[in-house]
Design a protein around this motif. Structure first.
Motif, PDB file in Angstrom:
ATOM      1  N   ILE A 121       0.706  -1.320   0.121  1.00  0.00           N
ATOM      2  CA  ILE A 121       0.077   0.100  -0.093  1.00  0.00           C
ATOM      3  C   ILE A 121       0.825   1.275  -0.003  1.00  0.00           C
ATOM      4  N   GLY A 122       1.813   1.209   0.764  1.00  0.00           N
ATOM      5  CA  GLY A 122       2.774   2.295   0.896  1.00  0.00           C
ATOM      6  C   GLY A 122       3.368   2.705  -0.508  1.00  0.00           C
ATOM      7  N   LEU A 123       3.827   1.381  -1.207  1.00  0.00           N
ATOM      8  CA  LEU A 123       4.472   1.619  -2.484  1.00  0.00           C
ATOM      9  C   LEU A 123       3.572   2.105  -3.486  1.00  0.00           C
ATOM     10  N   MET A 124       2.344   1.694  -3.510  1.00  0.00           N
ATOM     11  CA  MET A 124       1.258   2.065  -4.457  1.00  0.00           C
ATOM     12  C   MET A 124       0.758   3.524  -4.428  1.00  0.00           C
ATOM     13  N   THR A 125       0.815   3.983  -3.084  1.00  0.00           N
ATOM     14  CA  THR A 125       0.378   5.276  -2.786  1.00  0.00           C
ATOM     15  C   THR A 125       1.711   6.298  -2.807  1.00  0.00           C
ATOM     16  N   LYS A 126       2.788   5.863  -2.917  1.00  0.00           N
ATOM     17  CA  LYS A 126       4.120   6.526  -2.861  1.00  0.00           C
ATOM     18  C   LYS A 126       4.021   7.352  -1.410  1.00  0.00           C
ATOM     19  N   ASN A 127       3.502   7.070  -0.359  1.00  0.00           N
ATOM     20  CA  ASN A 127       3.408   7.453   0.938  1.00  0.00           C
ATOM     21  C   ASN A 127       4.676   6.703   1.570  1.00  0.00           C
ATOM     22  N   ILE A 128       5.686   7.466   2.130  1.00  0.00           N
ATOM     23  CA  ILE A 128       6.824   6.952   2.917  1.00  0.00           C
ATOM     24  C   ILE A 128       6.303   6.676   4.433  1.00  0.00           C
ATOM     25  N   ASN A 129       5.100   7.301   4.902  1.00  0.00           N
ATOM     26  CA  ASN A 129       4.618   7.144   6.214  1.00  0.00           C
ATOM     27  C   ASN A 129       4.336   5.983   6.202  1.00  0.00           C
ATOM     28  N   TYR A 130       3.894   5.109   5.317  1.00  0.00           N
ATOM     29  CA  TYR A 130       3.441   3.747   5.686  1.00  0.00           C
ATOM     30  C   TYR A 130       4.517   2.819   6.217  1.00  0.00           C
ATOM     31  N   PHE A 131       5.803   3.044   5.689  1.00  0.00           N
ATOM     32  CA  PHE A 131       6.811   2.526   6.151  1.00  0.00           C
ATOM     33  C   PHE A 131       7.193   2.810   7.521  1.00  0.00           C
ATOM     34  N   VAL A 132       6.898   3.954   8.078  1.00  0.00           N
ATOM     35  CA  VAL A 132       6.978   4.189   9.448  1.00  0.00           C
ATOM     36  C   VAL A 132       5.897   3.572  10.426  1.00  0.00           C
ATOM     37  N   ALA A 133       4.649   3.303   9.560  1.00  0.00           N
ATOM     38  CA  ALA A 133       3.661   2.633  10.125  1.00  0.00           C
ATOM     39  C   ALA A 133       3.841   1.134  10.751  1.00  0.00           C
ATOM     40  N   ILE A 134       4.955   0.774   9.708  1.00  0.00           N
ATOM     41  CA  ILE A 134       5.122  -0.789  10.028  1.00  0.00           C
ATOM     42  C   ILE A 134       5.907  -0.870  11.384  1.00  0.00           C
ATOM     43  N   LEU A 135       6.632   0.155  11.751  1.00  0.00           N
ATOM     44  CA  LEU A 135       7.178   0.021  13.121  1.00  0.00           C
ATOM     45  C   LEU A 135       5.937  -0.052  14.162  1.00  0.00           C
ATOM     46  N   GLY A 136       4.897   0.827  13.887  1.00  0.00           N
ATOM     47  CA  GLY A 136       3.920   0.788  14.921  1.00  0.00           C
ATOM     48  C   GLY A 136       3.166  -0.440  14.862  1.00  0.00           C
ATOM     49  N   PHE A 137       3.127  -1.056  13.938  1.00  0.00           N
ATOM     50  CA  PHE A 137       2.412  -2.642  13.493  1.00  0.00           C
ATOM     51  C   PHE A 137       3.183  -3.447  14.242  1.00  0.00           C
ATOM     52  N   ILE A 138       4.599  -3.645  14.102  1.00  0.00           N
ATOM     53  CA  ILE A 138       5.169  -4.624  14.548  1.00  0.00           C
ATOM     54  C   ILE A 138       5.061  -4.514  16.144  1.00  0.00           C
ATOM     55  N   ILE A 139       5.236  -3.335  16.665  1.00  0.00           N
ATOM     56  CA  ILE A 139       5.249  -3.064  18.060  1.00  0.00           C
ATOM     57  C   ILE A 139       4.087  -3.886  18.384  1.00  0.00           C
ATOM     58  N   GLY A 140       2.958  -3.255  17.981  1.00  0.00           N
ATOM     59  CA  GLY A 140       1.322  -3.782  18.371  1.00  0.00           C
ATOM     60  C   GLY A 140       1.283  -5.289  18.307  1.00  0.00           C
ATOM     61  N   ASP A 141       1.999  -5.929  17.107  1.00  0.00           N
ATOM     62  CA  ASP A 141       1.970  -7.305  16.696  1.00  0.00           C
ATOM     63  C   ASP A 141       2.300  -7.878  17.719  1.00  0.00           C
ATOM     64  N   GLU A 142       3.665  -7.609  18.418  1.00  0.00           N
ATOM     65  CA  GLU A 142       4.443  -8.346  19.521  1.00  0.00           C
ATOM     66  C   GLU A 142       3.528  -7.997  21.019  1.00  0.00           C
ATOM     67  N   VAL A 143       3.077  -6.999  21.180  1.00  0.00           N
ATOM     68  CA  VAL A 143       2.330  -6.773  22.232  1.00  0.00           C
ATOM     69  C   VAL A 143       1.111  -7.774  22.344  1.00  0.00           C
ATOM     70  N   GLY A 144       0.166  -8.036  20.922  1.00  0.00           N
ATOM     71  CA  GLY A 144      -0.847  -8.811  21.002  1.00  0.00           C
ATOM     72  C   GLY A 144      -0.211 -10.312  21.388  1.00  0.00           C
ATOM     73  N   LYS A 145       1.117 -10.655  20.691  1.00  0.00           N
ATOM     74  CA  LYS A 145       1.488 -11.935  20.957  1.00  0.00           C
ATOM     75  C   LYS A 145       1.642 -12.240  22.666  1.00  0.00           C
ATOM     76  N   GLN A 146       2.313 -11.279  23.048  1.00  0.00           N
ATOM     77  CA  GLN A 146       2.655 -11.243  24.530  1.00  0.00           C
ATOM     78  C   GLN A 146       1.347 -11.329  25.428  1.00  0.00           C
ATOM     79  N   ALA A 147       0.391 -10.608  24.981  1.00  0.00           N
ATOM     80  CA  ALA A 147      -0.894 -10.982  25.567  1.00  0.00           C
ATOM     81  C   ALA A 147      -1.957 -12.277  25.327  1.00  0.00           C
ATOM     82  N   GLY A 148      -1.340 -12.817  24.220  1.00  0.00           N
ATOM     83  CA  GLY A 148      -2.050 -14.259  23.808  1.00  0.00           C
ATOM     84  C   GLY A 148      -3.392 -13.922  22.891  1.00  0.00           C
ATOM     85  N   TRP A 149      -3.114 -12.886  22.257  1.00  0.00           N
ATOM     86  CA  TRP A 149      -4.143 -12.560  21.302  1.00  0.00           C
ATOM     87  C   TRP A 149      -4.128 -13.047  19.919  1.00  0.00           C
ATOM     88  N   GLN A 150      -3.014 -13.730  19.658  1.00  0.00           N
ATOM     89  CA  GLN A 150      -2.902 -14.450  18.472  1.00  0.00           C
ATOM     90  C   GLN A 150      -1.780 -15.735  18.573  1.00  0.00           C
TER      91      GLN A 150
END
Length: 78
Positions: free
Chosen positions: A49-78
């Motif tokens: 999506i970031g490449l298609m929209t040429k929006n560099i902010n999506y790559f920064v959003a990946i950092l937020g997603f990865i941190i949220g994903d790890e928090v979800g793993k620790q909480a047992g939600w996935q």
């Protein structure tokens, strides 16, 4: 700079919320290969999506997603 921070925090909050919601709705079946909004598949989608929209902010959003994903793993939600 504020926009970059908002993308990272926004994706973090959305990731946490969606993992919690799907954990509750799917009755603890948001795990394994059928999990939704987790892992590398979602990271690839965000990158495309970031490449298609040429929006560099999506790559920064990946950092937020990865941190949220790890928090979800620790909480047992996935």
């Amino acid at each position: 700079m504020l926009e970059i921070i908002l993308y990272a925090v926004g994706f973090f909050i959305c990731t946490i919320f969606l993992q919690w919601l799907l954990h509750k709705v799917r009755k603890n079946h948001n795990q394994g290969s059928s999990a939704i909004w987790v892992g590398t598949g979602a990271i690839i989608v965000i990158c495309v999506i970031g490449l298609m929209t040429k929006n560099i902010n999506y790559f920064v959003a990946i950092l937020g997603f990865i941190i949220g994903d790890e928090v979800g793993k620790q909480a047992g939600w996935q």
